[in-house]
Each structure stands twice: as structure tokens, then as C-alpha cells.
Design a protein around this motif. Structure first.
Motif, PDB file in Angstrom:
ATOM      1  N   GLY A 177     -40.536 -42.230 -19.922  1.00  0.00           N
ATOM      2  CA  GLY A 177     -40.864 -41.895 -21.307  1.00  0.00           C
ATOM      3  C   GLY A 177     -40.253 -42.882 -22.282  1.00  0.00           C
ATOM      4  O   GLY A 177     -40.893 -43.289 -23.259  1.00  0.00           O
ATOM      5  N   ALA A 178     -39.022 -43.301 -22.005  1.00  0.00           N
ATOM      6  CA  ALA A 178     -38.363 -44.274 -22.882  1.00  0.00           C
ATOM      7  C   ALA A 178     -39.071 -45.620 -22.835  1.00  0.00           C
ATOM      8  O   ALA A 178     -39.274 -46.268 -23.872  1.00  0.00           O
ATOM      9  CB  ALA A 178     -36.896 -44.424 -22.468  1.00  0.00           C
ATOM     10  N   PHE A 181     -42.229 -45.440 -24.803  1.00  0.00           N
ATOM     11  CA  PHE A 181     -41.923 -45.432 -26.234  1.00  0.00           C
ATOM     12  C   PHE A 181     -41.571 -46.833 -26.729  1.00  0.00           C
ATOM     13  O   PHE A 181     -42.031 -47.275 -27.797  1.00  0.00           O
ATOM     14  CB  PHE A 181     -40.766 -44.464 -26.500  1.00  0.00           C
ATOM     15  N   ARG A 184     -44.622 -48.950 -27.127  1.00  0.00           N
ATOM     16  CA  ARG A 184     -45.424 -48.597 -28.303  1.00  0.00           C
ATOM     17  C   ARG A 184     -44.749 -49.017 -29.603  1.00  0.00           C
ATOM     18  O   ARG A 184     -45.430 -49.262 -30.598  1.00  0.00           O
ATOM     19  CB  ARG A 184     -45.669 -47.080 -28.357  1.00  0.00           C
ATOM     20  N   SER A 185     -43.422 -49.091 -29.601  1.00  0.00           N
ATOM     21  CA  SER A 185     -42.685 -49.168 -30.866  1.00  0.00           C
ATOM     22  C   SER A 185     -41.813 -50.402 -31.015  1.00  0.00           C
ATOM     23  O   SER A 185     -41.030 -50.486 -31.976  1.00  0.00           O
ATOM     24  CB  SER A 185     -41.797 -47.918 -31.008  1.00  0.00           C
ATOM     25  N   LEU A 190     -35.588 -50.219 -34.361  1.00  0.00           N
ATOM     26  CA  LEU A 190     -35.252 -49.126 -33.446  1.00  0.00           C
ATOM     27  C   LEU A 190     -33.755 -49.108 -33.180  1.00  0.00           C
ATOM     28  O   LEU A 190     -33.125 -50.151 -33.058  1.00  0.00           O
ATOM     29  CB  LEU A 190     -35.981 -49.295 -32.106  1.00  0.00           C
ATOM     30  N   ASP A 194     -32.743 -43.411 -32.069  1.00  0.00           N
ATOM     31  CA  ASP A 194     -34.188 -43.168 -32.186  1.00  0.00           C
ATOM     32  C   ASP A 194     -34.793 -42.884 -30.811  1.00  0.00           C
ATOM     33  O   ASP A 194     -35.607 -41.967 -30.644  1.00  0.00           O
ATOM     34  CB  ASP A 194     -34.891 -44.384 -32.793  1.00  0.00           C
ATOM     35  N   ILE A 195     -34.397 -43.678 -29.827  1.00  0.00           N
ATOM     36  CA  ILE A 195     -34.956 -43.530 -28.483  1.00  0.00           C
ATOM     37  C   ILE A 195     -34.483 -42.219 -27.852  1.00  0.00           C
ATOM     38  O   ILE A 195     -35.259 -41.515 -27.209  1.00  0.00           O
ATOM     39  CB  ILE A 195     -34.565 -44.736 -27.611  1.00  0.00           C
ATOM     40  N   CYS A 196     -33.216 -41.895 -28.057  1.00  0.00           N
ATOM     41  CA  CYS A 196     -32.677 -40.643 -27.503  1.00  0.00           C
ATOM     42  C   CYS A 196     -33.383 -39.432 -28.097  1.00  0.00           C
ATOM     43  O   CYS A 196     -33.653 -38.447 -27.401  1.00  0.00           O
ATOM     44  CB  CYS A 196     -31.174 -40.559 -27.751  1.00  0.00           C
ATOM     45  N   ARG A 197     -33.679 -39.487 -29.386  1.00  0.00           N
ATOM     46  CA  ARG A 197     -34.425 -38.373 -30.002  1.00  0.00           C
ATOM     47  C   ARG A 197     -35.817 -38.263 -29.390  1.00  0.00           C
ATOM     48  O   ARG A 197     -36.333 -37.160 -29.181  1.00  0.00           O
ATOM     49  CB  ARG A 197     -34.526 -38.588 -31.516  1.00  0.00           C
ATOM     50  N   GLU A 198     -36.435 -39.392 -29.102  1.00  0.00           N
ATOM     51  CA  GLU A 198     -37.774 -39.386 -28.524  1.00  0.00           C
ATOM     52  C   GLU A 198     -37.775 -38.736 -27.148  1.00  0.00           C
ATOM     53  O   GLU A 198     -38.666 -37.957 -26.818  1.00  0.00           O
ATOM     54  CB  GLU A 198     -38.302 -40.828 -28.431  1.00  0.00           C
ATOM     55  N   VAL A 199     -36.782 -39.056 -26.308  1.00  0.00           N
ATOM     56  CA  VAL A 199     -36.775 -38.541 -24.930  1.00  0.00           C
ATOM     57  C   VAL A 199     -35.994 -37.239 -24.808  1.00  0.00           C
ATOM     58  O   VAL A 199     -36.090 -36.557 -23.786  1.00  0.00           O
ATOM     59  CB  VAL A 199     -36.213 -39.593 -23.954  1.00  0.00           C
TER      60      VAL A 199
END
Length: 276
Positions: A177-178, A181, A184-185, A190, A194-199
């Protein structure tokens, strides 16, 4: 071989010949093939030197004559353990396997094998692909089915303790998932938060597991993605150094130049000069 760093889509150009086959050589000083995954089964046959394949969080080392089996949708990366490591890569379309009752998406294979019979079957495929004699495609597909039948008869991983538990599955899903992300981003500013919130995981846990799975820190991985895409822009001739940097998430020219040299092995201006 271009480094891949996320879901790898395999375009099968000939639907009647649903395999991808090639030979690769990795050097010890290179980063190797970055972590990626795909729905098709991948079979590696090491022929020279030593290499390692990290499948999810399991490290598998292999030398000449050994096979490494990578099941569908398993995160994996490959790197050399000797000065040079040479192997063949055989990727077989999942739908083709399922048409013949090969349970690629359901059953798991052992991660490695050292078998004279498997070497003979794989070697026959490699020989047909190299010589391309009349009707070689029919011979290759027959060989692929024979190889898969041998694997799923005798090399199924039936040990319950070796199957991924819930934590291992969650770790793999988190890293995949990371990576998705980041793909895409990467053009956006970043932070690790930000990445931790996403996953949905804590920073300490995420950074540790990500490094174990990919061999890179999150920052190094993100920088590689940015530089990899900047390299494509520079090589195309459509963008100069500053434009390539900005379009790939770098907003400081000197920092971009330093990181690009570190990740790609040459200066951005050298990449541009090759296209001149």
C-alpha cells in the motif's frame, strides 16, 4: 532490466504464447531489482554467481542450478551476493495456468529447490527460447506445463508454520500500500507522517517493516522513484534539469543534482547529454 517499484503489470503481447522469458545479470554494487509484485507466477533459475530474493520478509539465497519460486501477489526483490549474478526469469500468465488447473492464486510453492529434474525441465525451455527452431512455441508451452506440474505435485508448501500468518499478511499489505501511494504521489511534497496516515500504522513500525521488505529507507525509496521518473523526462529531451526536478517533486536544484547522482549514478546533465 528497469527497476520496478510497485505493482508490475505484465503485457502479454501474444495471447497464444502467454509467458515472459529473459536472462538477467546483476552486479554486486548495484541495488538490484526493487521490491514489486504481480499476479503471475515467477520462476527464477540461477546459472552463475550467487543471488538473494526477498519474498515478503523471507530471504532466499540461491546459487548455480537452484530455482526460486515466487507465488502470485508476493512482494519480492532480487539482488546479487557475488560480483555478478546471472539468472533466467520465467513469468507465466495466471489465466493460462488456471486454464490447466494449476492453482497459482490459491496454493503456495516452496520458495526454493535444487533438483536435477527441475533443472532439466527449465533448461529445455531456455534452450528452445534461445534456438527458436520451428514450432518452438509449442515446445516451450509444453515444457512450461511440465515444469508447473512437477512443481505443484512435489514442491507445494504444506507446512502450516511456513504460511504467512495475519501479522505477516498485514505487513506485506502495508508495504504494498505504501509503495502504491508513493507511486501515485511522488510529485507532491511528502513526509513520513503522510505515508503513515495513508497506510494506518505508526511511524516506528512502518519504517522498520518497510526497510526490511524493500532494503531501503522510505526516504531513499521515494528519492529513487523521483529520480527514476526525472531520468525518463531528461532522456526524452522534453524537459531541462530544473523542469525535470520540479515535475518529480524536487524544489532545490543542488539537492536534486546530489540525490540524482547518488541514485542513478550520473549527473542529470550527463543524462541529457546522452540524448544530444
Amino acid at each position: 532490466m528497469p527497476a520496478q517499484s510497485s505493482y508490475e503489470y505484465h503485457q502479454i503481447r501474444d495471447p497464444d504464447f502467454p509467458i515472459i522469458f529473459h536472462q538477467e545479470t546483476l552486479n554486486y554494487e548495484e541495488s538490484g531489482v526493487l521490491a514489486h509484485w504481480h499476479e503471475n507466477i515467477e520462476l527464477l533459475w540461477f546459472v552463475d554467481g550467487r543471488g538473494a530474493v526477498v519474498i515478503d520478509s523471507v530471504r532466499v539465497e540461491a546459487g548455480p542450478g537452484e530455482l526460486v519460486m515466487i507465488d502470485s501477489n508476493r512482494l519480492h526483490r532480487i539482488f546479487a551476493l557475488s560480483a555478478a549474478c546471472c539468472y533466467y526469469c520465467l513469468i507465466v500468465d495466471k489465466a493460462f495456468c488456471e486454464r490447466f488447473g494449476i492453482p497459482v492464486g490459491e496454493a503456495r510453492l516452496k520458495t526454493s529447490a535444487d533438483s536435477g529434474r527441475l533443472r532439466g525441465l527449465y533448461g529445455a525451455i531456455a534452450s528452445e527460447m534461445a534456438q527458436k527452431q520451428p514450432h518452438y512455441k509449442a515446445a516451450v508451452l509444453a515444457g512450461v506445463l511440465a515444469l508447473l506440474a512437477e512443481l505443484y505435485r512435489n514442491y507445494m508448501d504444506r507446512a502450516p508454520g511456513l504460511f504467512p500468518n495475519r501479522e505477516q499478511t498485514n505487513r506485506s499489505r502495508m508495504v504494498r500500500g505504501a509503495i502504491s501511494f508513493l507511486r501515485r504521489s511522488y510529485q507532491q511534497p511528502l513526509t513520513i507522517d503522510d505515508i503513515c496516515r495513508e497506510v494506518g500504522f505508526s511511524k516506528f513500525y512502518f519504517c522498520r517493516v518497510f526497510h526490511e521488505a524493500t532494503g531501503k529507507t522510505v526516504v531513499d525509496y521515494l528519492n529513487f522513484l523521483r529520480c527514476e521518473n526525472a531520468q525518463l523526462l531528461l532522456a526524452s529531451g522534453r524537459c531541462n534539469v530544473r523542469e525535470s526536478a520540479e515535475r518529480c517533486g524536487f524544489h532545490n536544484d543542488s539537492y536534486f543534482t546530489r540525490i540524482y547522482k547518488q541514485q542513478i549514478g550520473e549527473l542529470p546533465s550527463e543524462t541529457m547529454r546522452k540524448q544530444g
